[in-house]
Design a protein around this motif. Structure first.
Motif, mmCIF file in Angstrom:
data_model
loop_
_atom_site.group_PDB
_atom_site.id
_atom_site.type_symbol
_atom_site.label_atom_id
_atom_site.label_comp_id
_atom_site.label_asym_id
_atom_site.label_seq_id
_atom_site.Cartn_x
_atom_site.Cartn_y
_atom_site.Cartn_z
ATOM 1 N N MET A 1 28.521 -19.552 5.776
ATOM 2 C CA MET A 1 27.929 -20.707 6.449
ATOM 3 C C MET A 1 26.540 -20.912 5.855
ATOM 4 O O MET A 1 25.735 -19.978 5.811
ATOM 5 C CB MET A 1 27.843 -20.472 7.956
ATOM 6 N N LEU A 2 26.251 -22.130 5.379
ATOM 7 C CA LEU A 2 25.003 -22.395 4.653
ATOM 8 C C LEU A 2 23.821 -22.677 5.605
ATOM 9 O O LEU A 2 23.987 -22.743 6.820
ATOM 10 C CB LEU A 2 25.200 -23.544 3.671
ATOM 11 N N SER A 3 22.653 -22.893 4.983
ATOM 12 C CA SER A 3 21.390 -22.855 5.730
ATOM 13 C C SER A 3 21.270 -23.826 6.902
ATOM 14 O O SER A 3 20.847 -23.422 7.989
ATOM 15 C CB SER A 3 20.229 -23.081 4.763
ATOM 16 N N ALA A 4 21.627 -25.090 6.696
ATOM 17 C CA ALA A 4 21.387 -26.079 7.756
ATOM 18 C C ALA A 4 22.345 -25.842 8.926
ATOM 19 O O ALA A 4 21.933 -25.840 10.093
ATOM 20 C CB ALA A 4 21.532 -27.494 7.196
ATOM 21 N N SER B 1 24.328 -14.483 -3.435
ATOM 22 C CA SER B 1 23.149 -14.600 -2.593
ATOM 23 C C SER B 1 22.500 -15.961 -2.889
ATOM 24 O O SER B 1 23.160 -16.830 -3.485
ATOM 25 C CB SER B 1 22.193 -13.441 -2.846
ATOM 26 N N SER B 2 21.273 -16.151 -2.487
ATOM 27 C CA SER B 2 20.681 -17.491 -2.537
ATOM 28 C C SER B 2 19.161 -17.392 -2.597
ATOM 29 O O SER B 2 18.573 -16.381 -2.171
ATOM 30 C CB SER B 2 21.098 -18.231 -1.256
ATOM 31 N N ILE B 3 18.529 -18.472 -3.060
ATOM 32 C CA ILE B 3 17.060 -18.564 -2.996
ATOM 33 C C ILE B 3 16.577 -18.505 -1.546
ATOM 34 O O ILE B 3 15.393 -18.326 -1.295
ATOM 35 C CB ILE B 3 16.539 -19.869 -3.638
ATOM 36 N N ALA B 4 17.508 -18.652 -0.594
ATOM 37 C CA ALA B 4 17.158 -18.587 0.835
ATOM 38 C C ALA B 4 16.707 -17.196 1.271
ATOM 39 O O ALA B 4 16.207 -17.036 2.385
ATOM 40 C CB ALA B 4 18.345 -19.026 1.682
ATOM 41 N N VAL C 1 18.307 -18.274 9.509
ATOM 42 C CA VAL C 1 19.446 -17.414 9.833
ATOM 43 C C VAL C 1 20.231 -17.076 8.560
ATOM 44 O O VAL C 1 20.597 -15.923 8.293
ATOM 45 C CB VAL C 1 20.371 -18.121 10.849
ATOM 46 N N TYR C 2 20.470 -18.118 7.772
ATOM 47 C CA TYR C 2 21.210 -17.951 6.512
ATOM 48 C C TYR C 2 20.468 -16.996 5.576
ATOM 49 O O TYR C 2 21.061 -16.071 5.006
ATOM 50 C CB TYR C 2 21.355 -19.335 5.889
ATOM 51 N N GLY C 3 19.151 -17.186 5.442
ATOM 52 C CA GLY C 3 18.346 -16.337 4.568
ATOM 53 C C GLY C 3 18.345 -14.886 5.035
ATOM 54 O O GLY C 3 18.430 -13.960 4.226
ATOM 55 N N ARG D 1 21.337 -14.940 -7.039
ATOM 56 C CA ARG D 1 20.727 -15.800 -6.011
ATOM 57 C C ARG D 1 20.838 -17.236 -6.502
ATOM 58 O O ARG D 1 19.985 -17.703 -7.273
ATOM 59 C CB ARG D 1 19.254 -15.422 -5.830
ATOM 60 N N TYR D 2 21.898 -17.932 -6.070
ATOM 61 C CA TYR D 2 22.065 -19.320 -6.523
ATOM 62 C C TYR D 2 20.934 -20.196 -5.990
ATOM 63 O O TYR D 2 20.559 -20.105 -4.820
ATOM 64 C CB TYR D 2 23.368 -19.909 -5.980
ATOM 65 N N PRO D 3 20.447 -21.099 -6.844
ATOM 66 C CA PRO D 3 19.579 -22.181 -6.339
ATOM 67 C C PRO D 3 20.478 -23.274 -5.728
ATOM 68 O O PRO D 3 21.684 -23.046 -5.572
ATOM 69 C CB PRO D 3 18.883 -22.677 -7.608
ATOM 70 N N GLY D 4 19.934 -24.436 -5.395
ATOM 71 C CA GLY D 4 20.768 -25.553 -4.943
ATOM 72 C C GLY D 4 21.718 -25.951 -6.061
ATOM 73 O O GLY D 4 21.293 -26.055 -7.212
ATOM 74 N N LEU D 5 22.994 -26.170 -5.733
ATOM 75 C CA LEU D 5 23.978 -26.444 -6.788
ATOM 76 C C LEU D 5 24.449 -27.895 -6.745
ATOM 77 O O LEU D 5 24.776 -28.433 -5.686
ATOM 78 C CB LEU D 5 25.164 -25.491 -6.661
ATOM 79 N N GLY E 1 26.672 -28.431 4.626
ATOM 80 C CA GLY E 1 25.801 -27.683 5.530
ATOM 81 C C GLY E 1 24.604 -27.027 4.880
ATOM 82 O O GLY E 1 23.959 -26.173 5.485
ATOM 83 N N GLY E 2 24.258 -27.435 3.659
ATOM 84 C CA GLY E 2 23.099 -26.839 2.981
ATOM 85 C C GLY E 2 21.876 -27.739 3.059
ATOM 86 O O GLY E 2 21.967 -28.921 3.409
ATOM 87 N N THR E 3 20.727 -27.166 2.689
ATOM 88 C CA THR E 3 19.462 -27.915 2.664
ATOM 89 C C THR E 3 19.300 -28.645 1.334
ATOM 90 O O THR E 3 18.602 -29.648 1.239
ATOM 91 C CB THR E 3 18.299 -26.919 2.888
ATOM 92 N N THR E 4 19.963 -28.126 0.296
ATOM 93 C CA THR E 4 19.857 -28.756 -1.022
ATOM 94 C C THR E 4 20.947 -29.824 -1.238
ATOM 95 O O THR E 4 21.033 -30.400 -2.322
ATOM 96 C CB THR E 4 19.957 -27.692 -2.138
ATOM 97 N N ASP E 5 21.746 -30.101 -0.204
ATOM 98 C CA ASP E 5 22.863 -31.056 -0.345
ATOM 99 C C ASP E 5 22.405 -32.467 -0.745
ATOM 100 O O ASP E 5 23.192 -33.246 -1.281
ATOM 101 C CB ASP E 5 23.659 -31.182 0.975
ATOM 102 N N SER F 1 10.094 -23.465 3.249
ATOM 103 C CA SER F 1 9.992 -21.999 3.254
ATOM 104 C C SER F 1 10.544 -21.384 1.964
ATOM 105 O O SER F 1 10.468 -20.178 1.770
ATOM 106 C CB SER F 1 10.734 -21.433 4.472
ATOM 107 N N TRP F 2 11.137 -22.197 1.097
ATOM 108 C CA TRP F 2 11.784 -21.682 -0.116
ATOM 109 C C TRP F 2 10.894 -21.875 -1.346
ATOM 110 O O TRP F 2 10.013 -22.735 -1.356
ATOM 111 C CB TRP F 2 13.124 -22.418 -0.347
ATOM 112 N N PRO F 3 11.166 -21.112 -2.425
ATOM 113 C CA PRO F 3 10.386 -21.267 -3.657
ATOM 114 C C PRO F 3 10.530 -22.660 -4.287
ATOM 115 O O PRO F 3 11.496 -23.388 -4.010
ATOM 116 C CB PRO F 3 11.011 -20.221 -4.595
#
Ligand code: AKB
Length: 313
Positions: free
Chosen positions: A78-81, A117-120, A142-144, A169-173, A182-186, A278-280
């Motif tokens: 389950m992704l970040s958002a 994993s993720s940049i989260a 929560v996701y991070g 650690r995938y960045p936004g894809l 459900g992601g923030t980079t969507d 909150s992310w790089p």
């Protein structure tokens, strides 16, 4: 002949393209796709498929034994958002699925695991620019938190039980075959669909929110190359930083406007802004480059070109 592979979460944004790539590399019959629900027609027709709940250990074990699976790629999460809305569901899915697969490897029922994993994993106290491989993390989502915990467990299973687990650690894809969910980079995928459909896009992040991103072809190439590398080259058993490009929504809109001159973007930041903040902004991936030869190929303008060409059909 390559031993059979199981992909859990094969119908998602990454899982779909990973399934196609591994099937073309190792043969369709050697790559078992699985998910909690069926995927698109092209995926379903491309080879064997099993309905599978990633949180059900016995069900995964059955599939592993039946097909004599050797490697598992665990792409269900389950992704970040969405995870901010359903914290306990996210924790249960993201952690239990990982333990299921790590325990199968600990019991020698499979011999290799890929887990994303993720940049989260990074948080507000992490250095934002060129974020190092090893640094302050303190994720605030929560996701991070689930991804950082997962990284600790991967390293633990490697050190204590010799489990051959590998991770990036995938960045936004950014991709065109399957929508992210459900992601923030969507936004960086939605924007292309809306640009072609309506000539405009209302972005849920602010104009100058810079985030690390990557075109899907690069992400799949990184995944396959990490899994193909000899075990002794993989020094990081938590998860590798991985970088492609960094840009803001404004820069992305400018890239699209080179092809669709009337394209307009507007901004209406919502709860996802706080996650993104909150992310790089950019990632130092020198460990991945040095240890297993990682190198990205796609920049923002090349990504825009590919996305618009493929979405137009
Ligand atoms: C998300 O936005 O949640 C994901 C990620 C960066 O892991 N795309």
């Amino acid at each position: 002949m390559h031993k059979p592979i199981l992909i859990i979460g094969a119908c998602g944004q990454i899982g779909t393209e990973l399934t196609f790539e591994l099937r073309s590399k190792y043969g369709a019959e050697n790559v078992i796709a699985s998910d909690i629900r069926e995927g698109g027609e092209a995926l379903m027709q491309s080879g064997p498929f099993e309905l599978l709940d990633a949180t059900n250990y016995a069900a995964i074990e059955d599939v592993v034994m039946h097909y004599e699976i050797d490697e598992v790629y665990l792409m269900a999460a389950m992704l970040s958002a969405t995870a901010e809305k359903f914290p306990m569901r996210a924790w249960n899915l993201n952690m239990n699925s990982l333990f299921n697969v790590l325990n199968l490897a600990k019991e020698k029922k499979i011999s290799k695991v890929f887990w994303p994993s993720s940049i989260a994993v990074f948080g507000p106290n992490t250095p934002k620019q060129n974020t190092p491989q090893s640094t302050v993390m303190e994720p605030s989502t929560v996701y991070g938190i689930s991804k950082q915990s997962g990284e600790r467990w991967c390293e633990y299973y490697y050190k204590k039980y010799g489990v051959d687990v590998r991770s990036v650690r995938y960045p936004g894809l950014i991709s065109w075959k399957t929508m992210p969910g459900g992601g923030t980079t969507d936004y960086a995928v939605e924007i292309y669909h809306e640009a072609l459909k309506k000539g405009s896009y209302e972005c849920f992040l602010d104009s100058d929110t810079e985030l690390p991103m990557m075109y899907m072809d690069d992400a799949i190439r990184a995944t396959v190359s990490l899994m193909d590398s000899p075990a002794e080259k993989i020094k990081v058993r938590s998860s590798y930083n991985l970088a492609g490009m960094n840009f803001t929504p404004k820069q992305m809109a400018e890239s699209i406007a080179k092809h669709i001159s009337a394209f307009k973007i507007s901004y209406a930041p919502d709860f996802r802004q706080e996650i993104a903040d909150s992310w790089p902004s950019s990632i130092d991936d020198s460990a991945a480059r040095k240890e297993w030869g990682w190198e990205p190929r796609f920049d923002l303008d090349q990504t825009t070109q590919e996305m618009l060409k493929n979405l137009k059909g």
